[in-house]
Design a protein around this motif. Structure first.
Motif, PDB file in Angstrom:
ATOM      1  N   HIS A 181       0.858  -1.176   0.000  1.00 52.95           N
ATOM      2  CA  HIS A 181       0.000   0.000   0.000  1.00 52.95           C
ATOM      3  C   HIS A 181       0.897   1.231   0.000  1.00 52.95           C
ATOM      4  N   LEU A 182       1.130   1.779  -1.180  1.00 54.15           N
ATOM      5  CA  LEU A 182       2.146   2.809  -1.346  1.00 54.15           C
ATOM      6  C   LEU A 182       1.791   4.119  -0.664  1.00 54.15           C
ATOM      7  N   TRP A 183       0.502   4.355  -0.408  1.00 56.00           N
ATOM      8  CA  TRP A 183       0.131   5.547   0.355  1.00 56.00           C
ATOM      9  C   TRP A 183       0.524   5.383   1.824  1.00 56.00           C
ATOM     10  N   ASP A 184       0.234   4.245   2.414  1.00 56.84           N
ATOM     11  CA  ASP A 184       0.625   4.001   3.806  1.00 56.84           C
ATOM     12  C   ASP A 184       2.143   3.983   3.969  1.00 56.84           C
ATOM     13  N   MET A 185       2.860   3.582   2.911  1.00 55.10           N
ATOM     14  CA  MET A 185       4.316   3.514   2.958  1.00 55.10           C
ATOM     15  C   MET A 185       4.971   4.875   2.716  1.00 55.10           C
ATOM     16  N   GLY A 186       4.174   5.891   2.353  1.00 54.07           N
ATOM     17  CA  GLY A 186       4.709   7.216   2.120  1.00 54.07           C
ATOM     18  C   GLY A 186       5.298   7.413   0.741  1.00 54.07           C
ATOM     19  N   VAL A 187       5.121   6.447  -0.146  1.00 55.85           N
ATOM     20  CA  VAL A 187       5.645   6.577  -1.504  1.00 55.85           C
ATOM     21  C   VAL A 187       4.773   7.514  -2.330  1.00 55.85           C
ATOM     22  N   LEU A 188       3.453   7.384  -2.179  1.00 61.29           N
ATOM     23  CA  LEU A 188       2.502   8.208  -2.910  1.00 61.29           C
ATOM     24  C   LEU A 188       1.769   9.133  -1.959  1.00 61.29           C
ATOM     25  N   SER A 189       1.336  10.278  -2.493  1.00 64.83           N
ATOM     26  CA  SER A 189       0.576  11.253  -1.718  1.00 64.83           C
ATOM     27  C   SER A 189      -0.904  11.112  -2.043  1.00 64.83           C
ATOM     28  N   PRO A 190      -1.783  11.743  -1.254  1.00 66.33           N
ATOM     29  CA  PRO A 190      -3.223  11.658  -1.560  1.00 66.33           C
ATOM     30  C   PRO A 190      -3.587  12.193  -2.930  1.00 66.33           C
ATOM     31  N   ASN A 191      -2.745  13.044  -3.513  1.00 68.76           N
ATOM     32  CA  ASN A 191      -3.048  13.614  -4.831  1.00 68.76           C
ATOM     33  C   ASN A 191      -2.633  12.714  -5.982  1.00 68.76           C
ATOM     34  N   ASP A 192      -1.900  11.649  -5.685  1.00 67.30           N
ATOM     35  CA  ASP A 192      -1.469  10.746  -6.743  1.00 67.30           C
ATOM     36  C   ASP A 192      -2.589   9.793  -7.130  1.00 67.30           C
ATOM     37  N   GLY A 193      -2.512   9.260  -8.351  1.00 65.59           N
ATOM     38  CA  GLY A 193      -3.532   8.350  -8.848  1.00 65.59           C
ATOM     39  C   GLY A 193      -3.215   6.901  -8.550  1.00 65.59           C
ATOM     40  N   ILE A 194      -4.231   6.056  -8.705  1.00 62.17           N
ATOM     41  CA  ILE A 194      -4.031   4.620  -8.504  1.00 62.17           C
ATOM     42  C   ILE A 194      -3.190   4.051  -9.635  1.00 62.17           C
ATOM     43  N   LEU A 195      -2.511   2.935  -9.363  1.00 61.99           N
ATOM     44  CA  LEU A 195      -1.698   2.258 -10.359  1.00 61.99           C
ATOM     45  C   LEU A 195      -2.539   1.198 -11.071  1.00 61.99           C
ATOM     46  N   THR A 196      -2.341   1.082 -12.383  1.00 63.09           N
ATOM     47  CA  THR A 196      -3.164   0.152 -13.168  1.00 63.09           C
ATOM     48  C   THR A 196      -2.353  -0.778 -14.068  1.00 63.09           C
ATOM     49  N   LYS A 197      -1.098  -0.440 -14.390  1.00 64.25           N
ATOM     50  CA  LYS A 197      -0.300  -1.269 -15.298  1.00 64.25           C
ATOM     51  C   LYS A 197       1.132  -1.362 -14.774  1.00 64.25           C
ATOM     52  N   VAL A 198       1.863  -2.396 -15.230  1.00 58.59           N
ATOM     53  CA  VAL A 198       3.252  -2.563 -14.833  1.00 58.59           C
ATOM     54  C   VAL A 198       4.028  -3.209 -15.987  1.00 58.59           C
ATOM     55  N   TRP A 199       5.288  -2.798 -16.123  1.00 63.64           N
ATOM     56  CA  TRP A 199       6.230  -3.443 -17.030  1.00 63.64           C
ATOM     57  C   TRP A 199       7.594  -3.457 -16.369  1.00 63.64           C
ATOM     58  N   GLY A 200       8.387  -4.474 -16.666  1.00 58.04           N
ATOM     59  CA  GLY A 200       9.737  -4.514 -16.141  1.00 58.04           C
ATOM     60  C   GLY A 200      10.527  -5.664 -16.721  1.00 58.04           C
ATOM     61  N   THR A 201      11.826  -5.638 -16.458  1.00 54.29           N
ATOM     62  CA  THR A 201      12.712  -6.688 -16.941  1.00 54.29           C
ATOM     63  C   THR A 201      12.817  -7.836 -15.949  1.00 54.29           C
ATOM     64  N   SER A 202      12.500  -7.576 -14.667  1.00 52.35           N
ATOM     65  CA  SER A 202      12.534  -8.589 -13.618  1.00 52.35           C
ATOM     66  C   SER A 202      11.842  -8.009 -12.396  1.00 52.35           C
TER      67      SER A 202
END
Length: 397
Positions: A181-202
């Protein structure tokens, strides 16, 4: 001269000269016939040759022009255009859940190991639901992950290394599911949007995108919010890692924007103020990166609605693959001559390198949100409007 890219009926050529060379003109011959003339534009000059025949070998030679005569020819470069793929897919339709169910995405390790995610209502009266299902080649098995939030996306590296996105990341390590939960972890603020997609190499190099221009990177130990340069809703992400150069290229499509990154910072390369086409009503809804050279964007709105192949080194060099009237949600395939695009009205389009085929037997007045196509198998996830249930199309060529 190098062949920068090849399709079924076109070739991108790249002419390179020393930076000290000025006012030099060139002539390109194809199969000993004059094809292009012009002046070098900077160190690299990009040329597109079109109207070629699929599966055919051509020979290109470049000459310098001096006193209106061709001199100093380079090596002759051979190139064989890609063949056409087959449209001949046979379909099975599976429905999951009760009224109100919907699938958002699909990922396959093989034709007998497939995951779909979304919201699958198993009892409309009690509200009981699942948010994922697994196909073993014979049947679908429903799964409940983290109290059943609707899942938007799934990415897999192995059967013991799965990521799902429900606004926040979820990870399966083979034994347990973990949520972040990135909001509880302090990564995202209340003004940020929800995450819907992901891509990565690993699982130690992941990029999550979502609403309000939100982008988050995960390095295997911590999450970090990244500045995207936009507050537009981000709809899709794809990328490629080039082992020869060690370079990562990532593309994100959103509401009126196209973003690019090599892993650290983000650049807005296309928006309403800087459109690629003559009108600025184009939305690059979906993006797919089939290889290290090009990437494909599906555009909706305005007079240029369609699917385009863009050069990763210079995205302003693009080739129109086909026009469409589809508000698309996803693209995936084997190569630029064999891929699918899906969207509104459960439409499923297959492009074989020259023509597009729609499969009317799949038009169920609903939505096709996710597609995964590999070899001769394809899986489409969505919802049917006729019975308001989750639906999976299984295709075999």
């Amino acid at each position: 001269m190098d062949v920068d890219y090849r399709g079924t009926d076109f070739v991108w050529l790249k002419l390179s000269v020393e930076e000290t060379v000025k006012d030099l003109h060139y002539l390109i011959r194809r199969n000993n016939e004059d094809r292009f003339t012009g002046q070098f534009s900077g160190r690299d000059t990009l040329i597109t040759d079109t109207s070629l025949t699929p599966g055919t070998e051509y020979y290109y030679t470049v000459y310098g022009i001096k006193n209106s005569e061709p001199v100093d020819s380079g090596d002759t470069v051979p190139v064989t255009t890609l063949p056409l793929s087959s449209h001949d897919f046979h379909w099975e339709i599976d429905t999951l859940g009760e009224y109100g169910s919907m699938l958002r995405d699909v990922f396959a390790f093989s034709e007998n190991d497939v995951w779909v995610v979304g919201e699958i209502i198993t009892n409309v009266h009690t509200g009981d639901k699942s948010n994922a299902a697994h196909w073993d080649g014979t049947k679908w098995e429903l799964h409940k992950i983290d109290l059943n939030p609707p899942m938007y996306y799934i990415l897999g590296f192995s059967q013991d290394d799965l990521w799902m996105v429900s606004g926040i990341p979820h990870h399966w390590d083979g034994m347990n599911w973990s949520k972040y939960h990135l909001w509880d972890m302090g990564v995202l603020s209340p003004n940020d949007g929800i995450l819907t997609k992901v891509w990565g190499t690993s699982s130690t190099n992941l990029y999550f995108v979502g609403d309000k221009g939100t982008i988050v990177h995960y390095d295997g130990s911590q999450y970090r919010r990244m500045e995207s340069g936009t507050d537009a809703d981000l709809k899709d992400i794809d990328g490629v890692y080039d082992p020869e150069t060690g370079q990562t290229r990532i593309w994100v499509a959103g509401s009126g924007v196209l973003l690019y990154s090599e892993g650290e910072t983000w650049e807005v390369v296309w928006d309403f103020d800087h459109p690629f086409f003559k009108d600025n009503y184009n939305n690059p809804n979906t993006v797919w990166v089939p290889d290290r050279k090009g990437f494909i964007v599906s555009v909706w709105g305005g007079s240029n609605s369609g699917t385009y192949l863009l050069n990763q080194q210079n995205p302003h060099q693009h080739t129109s693959l086909f026009n469409h009237d589809l508000f698309s949600f996803d693209m995936h395939g084997n190569s630029i001559n064999d891929f699918f695009i899906v969207g509104d009205w459960n439409k499923v389009y297959h492009y074989n390198g020259s023509t597009v085929r729609n499969y009317p037997e799949l038009s169920l007045d609903g939505y096709s949100f996710g597609i995964y196509h590999f070899n001769n198998h394809v899986f489409v996830a969505g919802a049917t409007g006729s019975s308001f249930r989750a639906v999976v199309f299984r295709g075999v060529r």
